[in-house]
Design a protein around this motif. Structure first.
Motif, PDB file in Angstrom:
ATOM      1  N   ILE A   7     -48.229 -58.338  33.941  1.00 21.53           N
ATOM      2  CA  ILE A   7     -47.423 -57.110  33.962  1.00 21.53           C
ATOM      3  C   ILE A   7     -48.301 -55.884  33.736  1.00 21.53           C
ATOM      4  O   ILE A   7     -48.225 -54.890  34.468  1.00 21.53           O
ATOM      5  CB  ILE A   7     -46.310 -57.175  32.899  1.00 21.53           C
ATOM      6  N   PHE A   8     -49.156 -55.965  32.705  1.00 20.94           N
ATOM      7  CA  PHE A   8     -50.018 -54.823  32.407  1.00 20.94           C
ATOM      8  C   PHE A   8     -50.977 -54.554  33.561  1.00 20.94           C
ATOM      9  O   PHE A   8     -51.224 -53.392  33.920  1.00 20.94           O
ATOM     10  CB  PHE A   8     -50.811 -55.065  31.125  1.00 20.94           C
ATOM     11  N   SER A   9     -51.521 -55.605  34.147  1.00 21.55           N
ATOM     12  CA  SER A   9     -52.490 -55.437  35.235  1.00 21.55           C
ATOM     13  C   SER A   9     -51.850 -54.796  36.460  1.00 21.55           C
ATOM     14  O   SER A   9     -52.447 -53.919  37.107  1.00 21.55           O
ATOM     15  CB  SER A   9     -53.091 -56.791  35.602  1.00 21.55           C
ATOM     16  N   VAL A  10     -50.631 -55.218  36.774  1.00 20.11           N
ATOM     17  CA  VAL A  10     -49.920 -54.608  37.905  1.00 20.11           C
ATOM     18  C   VAL A  10     -49.673 -53.123  37.623  1.00 20.11           C
ATOM     19  O   VAL A  10     -49.843 -52.271  38.505  1.00 20.11           O
ATOM     20  CB  VAL A  10     -48.591 -55.347  38.161  1.00 20.11           C
ATOM     21  N   LEU A  11     -49.281 -52.820  36.396  1.00 17.85           N
ATOM     22  CA  LEU A  11     -49.054 -51.422  36.019  1.00 17.85           C
ATOM     23  C   LEU A  11     -50.348 -50.608  36.094  1.00 17.85           C
ATOM     24  O   LEU A  11     -50.350 -49.454  36.517  1.00 17.85           O
ATOM     25  CB  LEU A  11     -48.483 -51.349  34.602  1.00 17.85           C
ATOM     26  N   ILE A  56     -60.377 -48.471  42.474  1.00 18.20           N
ATOM     27  CA  ILE A  56     -59.154 -49.262  42.665  1.00 18.20           C
ATOM     28  C   ILE A  56     -59.489 -50.743  42.573  1.00 18.20           C
ATOM     29  O   ILE A  56     -58.779 -51.529  41.937  1.00 18.20           O
ATOM     30  CB  ILE A  56     -58.496 -48.949  44.020  1.00 18.20           C
ATOM     31  N   VAL A  57     -60.610 -51.121  43.196  1.00 12.10           N
ATOM     32  CA  VAL A  57     -61.066 -52.518  43.108  1.00 12.10           C
ATOM     33  C   VAL A  57     -61.386 -52.858  41.655  1.00 12.10           C
ATOM     34  O   VAL A  57     -61.065 -53.950  41.167  1.00 12.10           O
ATOM     35  CB  VAL A  57     -62.311 -52.739  43.994  1.00 12.10           C
ATOM     36  N   GLY A  58     -62.002 -51.915  40.951  1.00 11.09           N
ATOM     37  CA  GLY A  58     -62.334 -52.130  39.545  1.00 11.09           C
ATOM     38  C   GLY A  58     -61.105 -52.354  38.685  1.00 11.09           C
ATOM     39  O   GLY A  58     -61.115 -53.180  37.763  1.00 11.09           O
ATOM     40  N   SER A  59     -60.012 -51.634  38.976  1.00  8.95           N
ATOM     41  CA  SER A  59     -58.781 -51.822  38.199  1.00  8.95           C
ATOM     42  C   SER A  59     -58.221 -53.224  38.408  1.00  8.95           C
ATOM     43  O   SER A  59     -57.659 -53.829  37.484  1.00  8.95           O
ATOM     44  CB  SER A  59     -57.745 -50.761  38.579  1.00  8.95           C
ATOM     45  N   ILE A  60     -58.371 -53.752  39.608  1.00  5.59           N
ATOM     46  CA  ILE A  60     -57.930 -55.130  39.883  1.00  5.59           C
ATOM     47  C   ILE A  60     -58.781 -56.118  39.091  1.00  5.59           C
ATOM     48  O   ILE A  60     -58.266 -57.068  38.486  1.00  5.59           O
ATOM     49  CB  ILE A  60     -58.002 -55.435  41.397  1.00  5.59           C
ATOM     50  N   LEU A  61     -60.103 -55.894  39.087  1.00  2.00           N
ATOM     51  CA  LEU A  61     -61.017 -56.759  38.332  1.00  2.00           C
ATOM     52  C   LEU A  61     -60.680 -56.726  36.843  1.00  2.00           C
ATOM     53  O   LEU A  61     -60.604 -57.784  36.183  1.00  2.00           O
ATOM     54  CB  LEU A  61     -62.457 -56.319  38.555  1.00  2.00           C
ATOM     55  N   ALA A  62     -60.487 -55.537  36.299  1.00  2.00           N
ATOM     56  CA  ALA A  62     -60.143 -55.410  34.876  1.00  2.00           C
ATOM     57  C   ALA A  62     -58.847 -56.144  34.565  1.00  2.00           C
ATOM     58  O   ALA A  62     -58.720 -56.807  33.533  1.00  2.00           O
ATOM     59  CB  ALA A  62     -60.017 -53.930  34.498  1.00  2.00           C
ATOM     60  N   GLY A  63     -57.887 -56.042  35.472  1.00  2.00           N
ATOM     61  CA  GLY A  63     -56.612 -56.726  35.277  1.00  2.00           C
ATOM     62  C   GLY A  63     -56.773 -58.230  35.212  1.00  2.00           C
ATOM     63  O   GLY A  63     -56.152 -58.907  34.380  1.00  2.00           O
ATOM     64  N   ILE A  64     -57.612 -58.774  36.077  1.00  3.18           N
ATOM     65  CA  ILE A  64     -57.853 -60.226  36.081  1.00  3.18           C
ATOM     66  C   ILE A  64     -58.463 -60.672  34.753  1.00  3.18           C
ATOM     67  O   ILE A  64     -58.062 -61.684  34.175  1.00  3.18           O
ATOM     68  CB  ILE A  64     -58.768 -60.614  37.265  1.00  3.18           C
ATOM     69  N   ILE A  95     -39.476 -47.347  23.664  1.00  8.75           N
ATOM     70  CA  ILE A  95     -39.848 -46.327  24.648  1.00  8.75           C
ATOM     71  C   ILE A  95     -40.710 -46.914  25.761  1.00  8.75           C
ATOM     72  O   ILE A  95     -40.694 -46.440  26.901  1.00  8.75           O
ATOM     73  CB  ILE A  95     -40.619 -45.176  23.958  1.00  8.75           C
ATOM     74  N   THR A  96     -41.463 -47.968  25.459  1.00  3.02           N
ATOM     75  CA  THR A  96     -42.406 -48.542  26.425  1.00  3.02           C
ATOM     76  C   THR A  96     -41.769 -48.833  27.780  1.00  3.02           C
ATOM     77  O   THR A  96     -42.330 -48.454  28.821  1.00  3.02           O
ATOM     78  CB  THR A  96     -43.057 -49.816  25.860  1.00  3.02           C
ATOM     79  N   PRO A  97     -40.608 -49.499  27.831  1.00  2.00           N
ATOM     80  CA  PRO A  97     -39.999 -49.761  29.150  1.00  2.00           C
ATOM     81  C   PRO A  97     -39.705 -48.490  29.944  1.00  2.00           C
ATOM     82  O   PRO A  97     -39.767 -48.498  31.172  1.00  2.00           O
ATOM     83  CB  PRO A  97     -38.701 -50.502  28.798  1.00  2.00           C
ATOM     84  N   PHE A  98     -39.402 -47.379  29.243  1.00  2.00           N
ATOM     85  CA  PHE A  98     -39.115 -46.132  29.943  1.00  2.00           C
ATOM     86  C   PHE A  98     -40.378 -45.589  30.622  1.00  2.00           C
ATOM     87  O   PHE A  98     -40.308 -45.043  31.730  1.00  2.00           O
ATOM     88  CB  PHE A  98     -38.546 -45.093  28.980  1.00  2.00           C
ATOM     89  N   LEU A  99     -41.533 -45.735  29.952  1.00  3.64           N
ATOM     90  CA  LEU A  99     -42.775 -45.307  30.584  1.00  3.64           C
ATOM     91  C   LEU A  99     -43.081 -46.180  31.798  1.00  3.64           C
ATOM     92  O   LEU A  99     -43.527 -45.693  32.836  1.00  3.64           O
ATOM     93  CB  LEU A  99     -43.937 -45.371  29.586  1.00  3.64           C
ATOM     94  N   ILE A 100     -42.814 -47.478  31.663  1.00  2.60           N
ATOM     95  CA  ILE A 100     -43.034 -48.396  32.786  1.00  2.60           C
ATOM     96  C   ILE A 100     -42.161 -47.993  33.971  1.00  2.60           C
ATOM     97  O   ILE A 100     -42.623 -47.943  35.121  1.00  2.60           O
ATOM     98  CB  ILE A 100     -42.734 -49.843  32.355  1.00  2.60           C
TER      99      ILE A 100
END
Length: 482
Positions: free
Chosen positions: A228-232, A38-46, A143-148
């Motif tokens: 947006i992508f990082s939060v997702l 989970i921490v890694g996903s935050i790092l990747a997002g940054i 379609i992208t917004p629907f997946l979001i």
């Protein structure tokens, strides 16, 4: 701000298909490390936020038509060639991974053999070689917004039904196999994933940014899109982690989350994911074939059909297995690109800031020149235009024409303005009458006489082939029309 939002959504759409939609990437890159994932996903997002902002500013600064133009501008030939080849490899690799993903999608949802989904996807890709794929993929990108929304919905459901055995979920998550080649290190895995996303999207990022005249607005779009992508991404990681006991071992864990909620929801989401996989695959193969046939456009279809066929054959290795070893290789190639591009941005950031101010002033002057209710530019303002374009790294006539085209599009979209692109085909690239900027005399950066006529009639003066050739010789062939 409207332009920045448009750029941001395009950025998200580029990354979601290859590095997000299945959830398998999230398992191997992050959740195989448990809580640290989970921490890694935050790092990747940054990292994605920072690099995305950088790439969009560079693409706008160089007004890129393709990624190679920027690569050549920011690095030595050897490095530029390496990044170009890495991008080409990525286009192909992601393409055949998507075909494999299509097979796994239908197998998991309907129980079909994996080859069924792969064959259907391959047929769709082959048929796309005869169609206007740009329009087709634009439709599917909706379609992208629907997946979001689906991911956000899954988050809400997950929070309302939070498991009370998080520690056991952590132990189960760590039984997943991590991506190969990252040495079991969550930190390196996070960086590798971020670099993967960057290399997957860099070609289109630079082209999209190249259509944006203002580097500041383009950079803001990259910033918003990255956020947006990082939060997702973090949301997705949390959702799959919290549902780990129901998705363990699935090729498409995100789809399994929705299947476990309700079969009907799973069915709808499986269709959405399949369309997004198609969108990513056709974009990858199409871009690769275009690049390979650049000097021989007539060879596009044979090349396109060939790479799709090879991709279909390689897809039988298996989706999870391909993600496991192909994605890390792309990630390491992407790390090289990140270092080069971020260094280039740091080195040229002052020039980018100066160019941004220059183009903003040119846009203000262009708005006055095009406004039907405003007076014509004064001699001093025309001299200012010439001075500004001569200071830019972009060819003078091309820059002034490009600025006016963007301002014209904005005025046309403004209901309060009386300006209409229908009356000004010279500034409308979509018009059949569009011919680009007029030739300029050898002793002047801009042919103001031609622009005077365009401001009054909407079109540049007719030029015979003989006159055009004479003007080109007089200019030494250096001021070609854009």
């Amino acid at each position: 701000m409207r332009k920045a939002v448009k750029v941001a959504l395009a950025f998200v759409g580029l990354l979601v298909g290859a590095g997000f939609a299945s959830g398998q990437e999230t398992i191997q890159y992050f959740l195989a490390y448990g809580y640290w994932g989970i921490v890694g996903s935050i790092l990747a997002g940054i990292v994605i936020v920072v690099v995305g902002t950088t790439l969009f500013q560079l693409g706008s600064y160089y007004l890129a038509d393709d990624h190679s133009a920027v690569f050549k501008s920011v690095s030595r030939p050897v490095v530029s060639t390496f990044m170009d080849l890495s991008t080409m490899f990525t286009l192909f690799a992601i393409g055949f991974v998507m075909i494999a993903g299509a097979g796994s999608n239908l197998e998991q949802q309907f129980g079909f053999p994996t080859w069924v989904g792969a064959v259907i996807m391959t047929i769709a890709l082959v048929a796309s070689g005869f169609l206007d794929v740009d329009k087709l993929t634009n439709v599917i990108s909706v379609i992208t917004p629907f997946l979001i929304l689906a991911v956000i919905g899954a988050l809400v459901v997950t929070i309302l039904n939070m498991p009370d055995h998080m520690s056991s979920l952590n132990e189960l998550a760590m039984q997943n196999d991590p991506a190969s080649g990252v040495f079991g290190n969550w930190f390196l895995s996070a960086l590798n994933y971020a670099a993967l996303c960057v290399l997957v999207g860099v070609s289109m990022i630079l082209v999209i940014a190249g259509s944006q005249m203002n580097p500041r607005e383009a950079g803001l779009g990259g910033l918003l899109g990255g956020i947006i992508f990082s939060v997702l991404l973090v949301t997705l990681a949390f959702v799959i982690f919290a549902n780990m006991d129901g998705v363990f071992g699935a090729d498409f864990p995100l789809l399994m989350v929705f299947d476990n909620m309700h079969p009907a929801v799973g069915l709808v989401v499986s269709i959405i994911i399949y369309l997004m996989v198609y969108n990513t695959a056709v974009g990858m193969f199409y871009a690769m074939a275009r690049r390979m046939s650049a000097k021989h456009p007539e060879r596009f279809r044979p090349i396109y059909f060939t790479v799709v066929g090879i991709g279909f054959a390689l897809s039988f290795i298996g989706f999870a297995e391909l993600v496991n070893w192909v994605y890390p290789v792309i990630g390491y190639l992407g790390m090289v690109l990140i270092v080069v591009m971020v260094y280039a941005w740091i080195k040229d950031r002052t020039l980018i800031q100066q160019e941004t101010k220059r183009r903003e002033r040119l846009a203000a002057l262009a708005e006055k020149a095009l406004d039907p209710d405003a007076k014509e530019l004064t001699d001093s303002q025309r001299e200012e235009v010439e001075e500004l374009v001569s200071e830019s790294h972009v060819e003078e006539t091309q820059l002034w024409q490009s600025v006016q085209e963007e301002v014209a599009a904005d005025l046309d979209a403004d209901p309060a303005s009386e300006f209409s692109l229908e009356d000004t085909p010279a500034l409308n690239p979509e018009s059949d009458e569009y011919e680009g900027a007029p030739e300029s005399p050898a002793d002047a950066p801009i042919d103001w006489e031609a622009y005077d006529e365009m401001y009054h009639t909407g079109s540049f003066p007719a030029v015979t082939p003989e006159e055009a050739e004479h003007a080109k010789r007089g200019a030494g062939g250096s001021n070609a029309a854009s």
